[in-house]
Design a protein around this motif. Sequence first.
Motif: not given
Length: 336
Positions: A249-257
């Motif tokens: 969830s953290t990598f997704a947030a960092l990549a897509l935010s």
Amino acid sequence: MWGVYSPKTPMTVDEFPGSVHSLDVLVFTLVLLVLAHTRGSPWKLALAAASLALGLLTEQLSLRLGGTHCHASGIVNVSTCSSANSVFWYIPWVYTGVTCARRLTDECSWAFPLLSGMLFFGLCGVYEAQGPLVGWWRWPAADGLVASGCTIWQAGPLGLDARGLVASPHVMEALGERLFGVPVMAPYFHFAFGWGIAVVYQLTAFKSHALPVLLGPTIALVWDPAMRVVCTAFGASKLAAVCALMLGSTFAALALSAPPQPSPPRDLLLFSIPLLSGTTFALHAIVGAGALREPPELKLFVVTLALCATLLFARSCGLLPRVPIASTATEAKKWA
């Protein structure tokens, strides 16, 4: 070293192996930095006050309803098994996690709660990972005993156990799987705390602090069934499921935010809070009391998490450059 950990001989309340006075000094210094950062702002002062209320409620309800843990006595104590540093820690923890997450991404985006959760883990993980082995607090032993001879009031059947402070069956199940003496669900729930608090902030449009900070941890309980679904689907341990959910969830947030617009100004005073905390706990692990009591793998984890979290906090405080987004056709053509 890996797997379930339980002390061979349960300790009484006053038999913790070491002083927590240095922890007292750190926590109260962090609180002073938070108060300095508020600059008298009613909104920020209310966030700090709500954080303190969350600390008091969480610690007391955990002890009296679940028997989750027992903190070593500090210079000042709220009650048996609840030192003042354990309660006041919530002020820099919640204040910094929420404030820095708002500076990392659009506070109305889906990424905001996930990044808030990661910052909560980043600030608290280096502290929580070392606590059991250096005597800052104690988790339940294999027989459910937390503190022998402790006379603190506990609700229901727990209060009838003559041994002292004891954990409920639900708590024993939740905290059973451990790594280096730390229940793997503990940092996961603290990640979920940050997520839940941020979600309620979004639902209430950031109009108040009491509801998000006090209700958010209840909302965070939805991460428990999510973990169980992953465990069942993959036949994985709680440790593997927790790592997958938090990191994914953290990598997704960092990549897509996307960063907030306009970008927030540099804030050295805010950055001093996680910097002091992360540096202190990292040094504690490699040259302090942790150097003699913690295994090399745990020291490596603490130092790595402290470094990565500090970098993320540095970015949120405007100390690291962001990748600019091309705003004109001329700028975009450069990368074609």
